[in-house]
Design an enzyme around this catalytic site. Sequence first.
Site, PDB file in Angstrom:
ATOM      1  N   GLY A   1      46.360  48.727  75.086  1.00 29.41           N
ATOM      2  CA  GLY A   1      46.845  49.214  73.791  1.00 29.41           C
ATOM      3  C   GLY A   1      46.082  48.457  72.720  1.00 29.41           C
TER       4      GLY A   1
ATOM      5  N   GLU B   1      47.551  53.961  66.698  1.00 33.59           N
ATOM      6  CA  GLU B   1      48.203  54.497  67.907  1.00 33.59           C
ATOM      7  C   GLU B   1      49.722  54.540  67.734  1.00 33.59           C
ATOM      8  OE1 GLU B   1      45.146  53.569  71.578  1.00 33.59           O
ATOM      9  OE2 GLU B   1      46.489  51.966  71.000  1.00 33.59           O
TER      10      GLU B   1
ATOM     11  N   LYS C   1      24.333  47.732  68.503  1.00 39.71           N
ATOM     12  CA  LYS C   1      23.514  47.789  67.268  1.00 39.71           C
ATOM     13  C   LYS C   1      24.042  46.814  66.203  1.00 39.71           C
ATOM     14  CE  LYS C   1      23.726  52.418  66.928  1.00 39.71           C
ATOM     15  NZ  LYS C   1      24.448  52.697  68.185  1.00 39.71           N
TER      16      LYS C   1
ATOM     17  N   GLY D   1      35.965  46.525  70.810  1.00 42.02           N
ATOM     18  CA  GLY D   1      36.322  46.619  69.390  1.00 42.02           C
ATOM     19  C   GLY D   1      37.584  45.805  69.094  1.00 42.02           C
ATOM     20  N   ASP D   2      38.517  45.824  70.030  1.00 35.58           N
ATOM     21  CA  ASP D   2      39.764  45.054  69.839  1.00 35.58           C
ATOM     22  C   ASP D   2      39.486  43.549  69.914  1.00 35.58           C
ATOM     23  OD1 ASP D   2      41.075  47.506  69.742  1.00 35.58           O
ATOM     24  OD2 ASP D   2      41.433  47.504  71.903  1.00 35.58           O
TER      25      ASP D   2
ATOM     26  N   SER E   1      39.152  40.504  79.948  1.00 41.79           N
ATOM     27  CA  SER E   1      37.769  40.124  79.614  1.00 41.79           C
ATOM     28  C   SER E   1      37.711  39.234  78.367  1.00 41.79           C
ATOM     29  CB  SER E   1      36.925  41.379  79.390  1.00 41.79           C
ATOM     30  OG  SER E   1      37.271  42.009  78.163  1.00 41.79           O
TER      31      SER E   1
END
Length: 306
Positions: free
Chosen positions: A38, A139, A224, A251-252, A291
């Site tokens: 999430g 979300e 990038k 991204g989180d 991770s």
Amino acid sequence: MKIAVIGSTMMDLVSYTDKIPAAGETCESEEFHIACGGKGANQAIAAGKLGADVLMLTSVGDDLFGEQARKNFAEHHVDTKYVRTAKDTMNGVATILVDASSQNRILIHKGANDRLTPAMIAAAGNDLKQCGLFVLQLEVPLETVYAAIIFARENHIPVLLNPAPAVKELSIEMVCQCDFFVPNETELAALTRMPTNSLDEIRKAAAQLVSQGMKNVIVTMGDKGVLWLNGNQQELVPAKHVTAVDTTGAGDAFIGCFAACYTSTGDIRQSLQEASLYAALSVTKKGTQDSYASYAEFKSFAAEKI
Ligand code: RIB
């Protein structure tokens, strides 16, 4: 300063496969994991692993996944005072396919996340007033995101909005009340209805948002790098080159680390550099929250890379 993450909790069902099934096709995955995810929860856990003080406002399911998610927050020292269990409702679930090139495809079912209401913001008001940053994503119901932005404005609390997943009806007027708007290229295209296929196009789309009144637009572009624009400057923070095995939740990781660094230093440039490095480290390992490095692991990776 404490960070309030107001957002989603999911259980991720992740399959690693060389072949994404076509319509009507059944394929076999090489590996499968069930793990806490999430976007909101991931951002909270990343910040928590880096030692930030995090308050989580979320709605979990009245089921085993919900129980597991609640335990997971507590194990990572995230304050669970406003982790609510939505009665007779299943936890949010994300079905994730990761292909051989480490890219992911995600299908979410919001479940209990749809029960995170504006009333919960009001109920947490006294604790929220003590926070130094609100971190929001999409979300959960838009009306709750808007209520959080309005509350933050009334109480002079900076807001970071990650417009993920992209929602076409997102109001630019509401977004302009935020201090940091952090989309990826796809989310930027959805909001601006402009192409974002090259760095030049991304710059133009982000500049249009700044001209409409957004304070800081931070576009995450994977390998990038990150583009940061505000009324005074444009800056490209290059990505660190690593061998990616799974980009899910990168991204989180970026946002959690940015929030942790910004609330302790107040320095946007330094926070962007650290967050880029933290996200790069996350893609070298499988999983989302699994991770994310601890503070000590991150510092030793950063020392090698600088
Ligand atoms: O950003 C990655 C997250 O998106 C996953 O953990 C999944 O739960 C979806 O919400």
